[in-house]
Design a protein around this motif. Structure first.
Motif, PDB file in Angstrom:
ATOM      1  N   ALA A 138       0.897  -1.039   0.018  1.00  0.00           N
ATOM      2  CA  ALA A 138      -0.118  -0.054  -0.034  1.00  0.00           C
ATOM      3  C   ALA A 138       0.913   1.442   0.161  1.00  0.00           C
ATOM      4  CB  ALA A 138      -0.892  -0.015   1.384  1.00  0.00           C
ATOM      5  N   TYR A 139       1.842   1.399   0.865  1.00  0.00           N
ATOM      6  CA  TYR A 139       2.796   2.447   0.818  1.00  0.00           C
ATOM      7  C   TYR A 139       3.516   2.579  -0.604  1.00  0.00           C
ATOM      8  CZ  TYR A 139       6.583   5.265   1.938  1.00  0.00           C
ATOM      9  OH  TYR A 139       7.702   6.268   1.745  1.00  0.00           O
ATOM     10  N   LEU A 140       4.044   1.481  -0.857  1.00  0.00           N
ATOM     11  CA  LEU A 140       4.799   1.856  -2.248  1.00  0.00           C
ATOM     12  C   LEU A 140       3.705   2.355  -3.420  1.00  0.00           C
ATOM     13  CD1 LEU A 140       6.796  -1.966  -2.667  1.00  0.00           C
ATOM     14  CD2 LEU A 140       7.710   0.421  -1.968  1.00  0.00           C
TER      15      LEU A 140
ATOM     16  N   ARG B  89       9.548  17.648   1.714  1.00  0.00           N
ATOM     17  CA  ARG B  89       9.031  16.135   1.367  1.00  0.00           C
ATOM     18  C   ARG B  89       7.578  16.107   1.564  1.00  0.00           C
ATOM     19  NH1 ARG B  89       9.804   9.814   2.511  1.00  0.00           N
ATOM     20  NH2 ARG B  89       7.779   9.450   2.098  1.00  0.00           N
ATOM     21  N   GLY B  90       6.784  15.902   0.401  1.00  0.00           N
ATOM     22  CA  GLY B  90       5.330  15.689   0.294  1.00  0.00           C
ATOM     23  C   GLY B  90       5.427  14.252   0.743  1.00  0.00           C
ATOM     24  N   GLY B  91       4.331  13.589   0.091  1.00  0.00           N
ATOM     25  CA  GLY B  91       4.172  12.067  -0.037  1.00  0.00           C
ATOM     26  C   GLY B  91       2.809  11.509  -0.108  1.00  0.00           C
ATOM     27  N   THR B  92       2.440  10.594   0.589  1.00  0.00           N
ATOM     28  CA  THR B  92       0.972  10.175   0.522  1.00  0.00           C
ATOM     29  C   THR B  92       0.141  10.996   1.279  1.00  0.00           C
ATOM     30  OG1 THR B  92       0.973   8.729   2.488  1.00  0.00           O
ATOM     31  CG2 THR B  92       2.102   7.735   0.566  1.00  0.00           C
TER      32      THR B  92
ATOM     33  N   TYR C 156      19.662   7.292   3.571  1.00  0.00           N
ATOM     34  CA  TYR C 156      18.368   7.656   2.840  1.00  0.00           C
ATOM     35  C   TYR C 156      17.429   8.257   4.082  1.00  0.00           C
ATOM     36  CZ  TYR C 156      13.701   6.986   1.014  1.00  0.00           C
ATOM     37  OH  TYR C 156      12.456   7.191   0.753  1.00  0.00           O
ATOM     38  N   LEU C 157      17.491   7.411   5.057  1.00  0.00           N
ATOM     39  CA  LEU C 157      16.536   7.900   6.179  1.00  0.00           C
ATOM     40  C   LEU C 157      16.958   9.026   6.763  1.00  0.00           C
ATOM     41  CD1 LEU C 157      16.756   4.470   8.453  1.00  0.00           C
ATOM     42  CD2 LEU C 157      14.676   5.294   7.100  1.00  0.00           C
ATOM     43  N   LYS C 158      18.136   9.539   6.776  1.00  0.00           N
ATOM     44  CA  LYS C 158      18.495  11.159   7.302  1.00  0.00           C
ATOM     45  C   LYS C 158      18.009  11.780   6.199  1.00  0.00           C
ATOM     46  CE  LYS C 158      23.063  13.444   8.184  1.00  0.00           C
ATOM     47  NZ  LYS C 158      23.444  13.944   7.152  1.00  0.00           N
TER      48      LYS C 158
ATOM     49  N   CYS D  78       4.354   3.780  15.474  1.00  0.00           N
ATOM     50  CA  CYS D  78       3.834   3.519  14.060  1.00  0.00           C
ATOM     51  C   CYS D  78       4.724   2.548  13.206  1.00  0.00           C
ATOM     52  CB  CYS D  78       3.738   5.156  13.439  1.00  0.00           C
ATOM     53  SG  CYS D  78       2.640   5.856  14.098  1.00  0.00           S
ATOM     54  N   HIS D  79       6.113   2.792  13.462  1.00  0.00           N
ATOM     55  CA  HIS D  79       7.290   2.129  12.719  1.00  0.00           C
ATOM     56  C   HIS D  79       7.602   0.749  13.212  1.00  0.00           C
ATOM     57  CE1 HIS D  79       7.268   5.211   9.533  1.00  0.00           C
ATOM     58  NE2 HIS D  79       7.626   6.073  10.538  1.00  0.00           N
ATOM     59  N   GLY D  80       7.236   0.633  14.465  1.00  0.00           N
ATOM     60  CA  GLY D  80       7.871  -0.544  15.106  1.00  0.00           C
ATOM     61  C   GLY D  80       9.471  -0.255  15.284  1.00  0.00           C
TER      62      GLY D  80
HETATM   63  C1  HEC Z   1       1.664   8.492  13.822  1.00  0.00           C
HETATM   64  C2  HEC Z   1       2.431   7.581  12.866  1.00  0.00           C
HETATM   65  C3  HEC Z   1       3.877   7.852  12.702  1.00  0.00           C
HETATM   66  C4  HEC Z   1       4.840   8.327  13.785  1.00  0.00           C
HETATM   67  C5  HEC Z   1       4.542   8.520  15.235  1.00  0.00           C
HETATM   68  C6  HEC Z   1       6.143   8.566  13.056  1.00  0.00           C
HETATM   69  N1  HEC Z   1       5.981   8.063  11.704  1.00  0.00           N
HETATM   70 FE1  HEC Z   1       7.254   8.247  10.348  1.00  0.00          FE
HETATM   71  N2  HEC Z   1       5.950   7.682   8.755  1.00  0.00           N
HETATM   72  C7  HEC Z   1       4.675   7.700   9.211  1.00  0.00           C
HETATM   73  C8  HEC Z   1       4.170   7.798   7.941  1.00  0.00           C
HETATM   74  C9  HEC Z   1       2.675   7.714   7.596  1.00  0.00           C
HETATM   75  C10 HEC Z   1       4.995   7.926   6.660  1.00  0.00           C
HETATM   76  C11 HEC Z   1       4.847   7.855   5.127  1.00  0.00           C
HETATM   77  C12 HEC Z   1       4.505   9.471   4.591  1.00  0.00           C
HETATM   78  C13 HEC Z   1       4.432   9.710   3.123  1.00  0.00           C
HETATM   79  O1  HEC Z   1       5.216   9.447   2.604  1.00  0.00           O
HETATM   80  O2  HEC Z   1       3.223   9.631   3.108  1.00  0.00           O
HETATM   81  C14 HEC Z   1       6.210   7.877   7.642  1.00  0.00           C
HETATM   82  C15 HEC Z   1       7.431   8.133   6.783  1.00  0.00           C
HETATM   83  C16 HEC Z   1       8.521   8.060   7.589  1.00  0.00           C
HETATM   84  C17 HEC Z   1      10.037   8.138   6.874  1.00  0.00           C
HETATM   85  C18 HEC Z   1      10.279   8.101   5.228  1.00  0.00           C
HETATM   86  C19 HEC Z   1      10.318   6.384   5.262  1.00  0.00           C
HETATM   87  C20 HEC Z   1      10.586   6.161   3.462  1.00  0.00           C
HETATM   88  O3  HEC Z   1      10.762   5.144   3.108  1.00  0.00           O
HETATM   89  O4  HEC Z   1      10.648   7.059   2.579  1.00  0.00           O
HETATM   90  C21 HEC Z   1      10.803   8.015   7.945  1.00  0.00           C
HETATM   91  C22 HEC Z   1      12.297   7.873   7.988  1.00  0.00           C
HETATM   92  C23 HEC Z   1      10.096   7.945   9.045  1.00  0.00           C
HETATM   93  N3  HEC Z   1       8.686   8.035   8.882  1.00  0.00           N
HETATM   94  C24 HEC Z   1      10.951   8.180  10.320  1.00  0.00           C
HETATM   95  C25 HEC Z   1      10.093   8.541  11.589  1.00  0.00           C
HETATM   96  C26 HEC Z   1      10.861   8.617  12.941  1.00  0.00           C
HETATM   97  C27 HEC Z   1      12.122   8.641  13.051  1.00  0.00           C
HETATM   98  C28 HEC Z   1       9.709   8.830  13.709  1.00  0.00           C
HETATM   99  C29 HEC Z   1       9.864   9.382  15.119  1.00  0.00           C
HETATM  100  C30 HEC Z   1      10.501  10.660  15.530  1.00  0.00           C
HETATM  101  C31 HEC Z   1       8.573   8.869  13.047  1.00  0.00           C
HETATM  102  N4  HEC Z   1       8.861   8.580  11.946  1.00  0.00           N
HETATM  103  C32 HEC Z   1       7.316   8.722  13.530  1.00  0.00           C
HETATM  104  C33 HEC Z   1       3.936   7.765  10.228  1.00  0.00           C
HETATM  105  C34 HEC Z   1       4.717   7.969  11.467  1.00  0.00           C
END
Ligand code: HEC
Ligand code: HEC
Ligand code: HEC
Length: 403
Positions: free
Chosen positions: A248-250, A362-365, A349-351, A327-329
């Protein structure tokens, strides 16, 4: 009738010039100015006259006259020199060079050629003709190349960067261009095609033909150049791992590149050219591959990983940074499949993505706003620690729908 009016114009101009000259003979400095002003008016009027009767040569087949070519390049060179400025980041990072090379093949090769790859015959009929770039690079400073690649050049076919917010990607292109003068054909092929054979000098086998008959084959072959055959991003940190990511995310991410909601001069042109069923098939393909792969990224300190783990589980309550684990585990309960897997993803990439979220680039979904809130208050050190921590984890917990 254009010819009658042309004659009439010419007679009028001759009379006016004669009168003007008589008046100007033996004049003061004021008259010198008057002469100059009159001359410019005449030149402008003459130019407009030629343009309005259709006598200006616009044919590409005849090329530019040496004077026009000199003047256009002179103007371009001076404009680039004056308008380019800014701090040049380190450009010898192998990940930056590979990222630039990947896009060079998509967006520049057809016009400019590359080591071992000729420019297309059609492009060579353009005026101005796009130059073969390797011998040109030393003529420019890195910040000047940055300016050219970002803005493009008016009145030539040189295009601007498709996503102006992504200066980091433009620097990746400059990093690649710096390597171009000494590059061999084999090195270019390795950089731009990765673990996939470049199309050229391989003999055609039944396997190749079968791959071509598969409608997804050529599209996947293109993704493979950058993301690797196994979808694990070629080990560099330049290209994200897609293998095992939630389907779904891809799909939502590919759609957001295609619509321009997620900005990337590299991925937008790739995704925008594909139909919805193809995007869905690609998302399903990559989601089904096993996550893993080698990494060539330098190992971070244990201290940084420990700080990252702490931040990921507790967030920073006093700065309203939420817990990422929620959210991410990593966690035992299943992950919502709209939240991407980031365990085992490349640190670089994450950074990069966290920096983009935090600077609102960054926009996105439809869920991207969640991350703007989460990343907005992180310091650069916290971003680095979180990236190091998630990259150090082995592989992603599959989301609910893929168990
Ligand atoms: C409430 C849920 C939620 C929390 C809390 C959250 N995220 Fe996310 N994260 C998302 C979602 C949804 C996306 C996808 C955004 C998009 O592209 O639409 C995302 C995307 C990302 C991405 C990009 C991944 C990629 O493959 O491009 C990173 C890196 C990330 N999150 C890191 C973090 C970190 C570090 C934290 C803690 C500080 C965090 N997230 C907290 C929901 C969350
Ligand atoms: C549609 C054709 C086309 C594409 C695609 C294209 N360019 Fe160009 N490029 C040109 C033309 C035309 C010029 C101007 C030549 C001139 O001024 O005589 C130019 C000029 C340049 C120059 C300045 C060269 C010099 O010394 O005068 C650089 C650097 C450059 N392009 C890089 C790139 C890069 C990097 C890409 C891919 C991101 C790219 N170009 C894509 C056509 C193209
Ligand atoms: C020229 C190299 C290149 C090619 C070709 C390419 N990609 Fe990418 N891809 C990238 C880069 C670089 C990024 C990170 C872009 C960013 O910063 O948003 C990316 C990001 C992605 C993402 C987002 C991943 C995430 O975790 O958010 C998906 C999905 C993706 N690409 C799928 C594809 C598919 C499918 C294809 C083939 C149709 C493809 N890519 C072709 C370089 C490429």
């Amino acid at each position: 009738m254009p010819f009658q009016s042309a004659k009439a114009y010419a007679r009028q101009a001759a009379v006016l010039t004669g009168q003007g000259l008589r008046w100007l003979v033996a004049g003061s400095w004021k008259r010198v100015f008057a002469i100059l002003a009159l001359a410019s008016i005449l030149v402008a009027a003459g130019g407009f006259f030629l343009a309005s009767v259709g006598l200006v040569s616009i044919s590409a087949s005849s090329g530019h006259s040496p004077v026009t070519a000199w003047f256009l390049h002179y103007t371009m060179r001076n404009a680039v020199r004056l308008q380019s400025s800014g701090k040049v980041p380190p450009l010898n990072d192998p990940a930056l060079i590979a990222k630039g090379a990947g896009h060079y093949e998509t967006g520049c090769l057809a016009c400019h050629g590359a080591p071992g790859r000729d420019q297309s015959l059609i492009v060579r009929q353009m005026t101005p003709e796009p130059p073969y770039l390797p011998p040109r690079i030393s003529e420019w400073k890195p910040e000047e190349l940055f300016w050219i690649v970002k803005n493009g050049i008016k009145f030539s076919a040189m295009p601007a960067w498709p996503a102006l917010k992504r200066e980091d990607e433009i620097w990746a292109m400059v990093a690649f261009l710096q390597q171009l003068p000494d590059m061999t054909a084999a090195r270019y092929k390795e950089l731009a095609h990765g673990d996939r054979d470049a199309t050229t000098d391989e003999p055609v086998t039944p396997d190749h033909l079968r791959a071509l008959a598969d409608p997804l084959g050529p599209v996947l072959a293109n993704c493979t150049r950058c993301h690797g055959e196994d979808g694990n991003g070629r080990g560099l940190g330049a290209f994200p791992k897609l293998a095992g990511q939630s389907e779904a995310y891809l799909l939502a991410s590919l759609q957001s590149y295609a619509s321009g909601d997620r900005h990337s001069g590299i991925m937008q042109p790739v995704a925008a050219g594909l139909d919805q069923p193809v995007l869905a098939a690609l998302a399903s393909h990559y989601a089904s591959l096993p996550a893993g792969g080698e990494t060539a990224e330098p190992a971070p300190s244990n201290e940084s990983i420990r700080r990252g783990a702490e931040l990921a589980s507790s967030g920073v309550p006093e700065r309203n940074v939420p817990s990422c684990i929620h959210c991410h585990g990593p966690k035992k309960s299943p992950r919502n499949d709209r939240y991407p897997a980031i365990e085992g993803q490349y640190s670089a990439y994450l950074k990069q993505q966290l920096e983009l979220f935090s600077s609102e680039k960054r926009g996105g979904t439809a869920y991207a706003h969640i991350m703007h809130i989460a990343a907005h208050r992180l310091t650069p050190e916290q971003i680095q620690d979180l990236a190091n921590y998630y990259a150090s984890l082995s592989s992603a917990t599959p989301p609910e729908s893929q168990r």
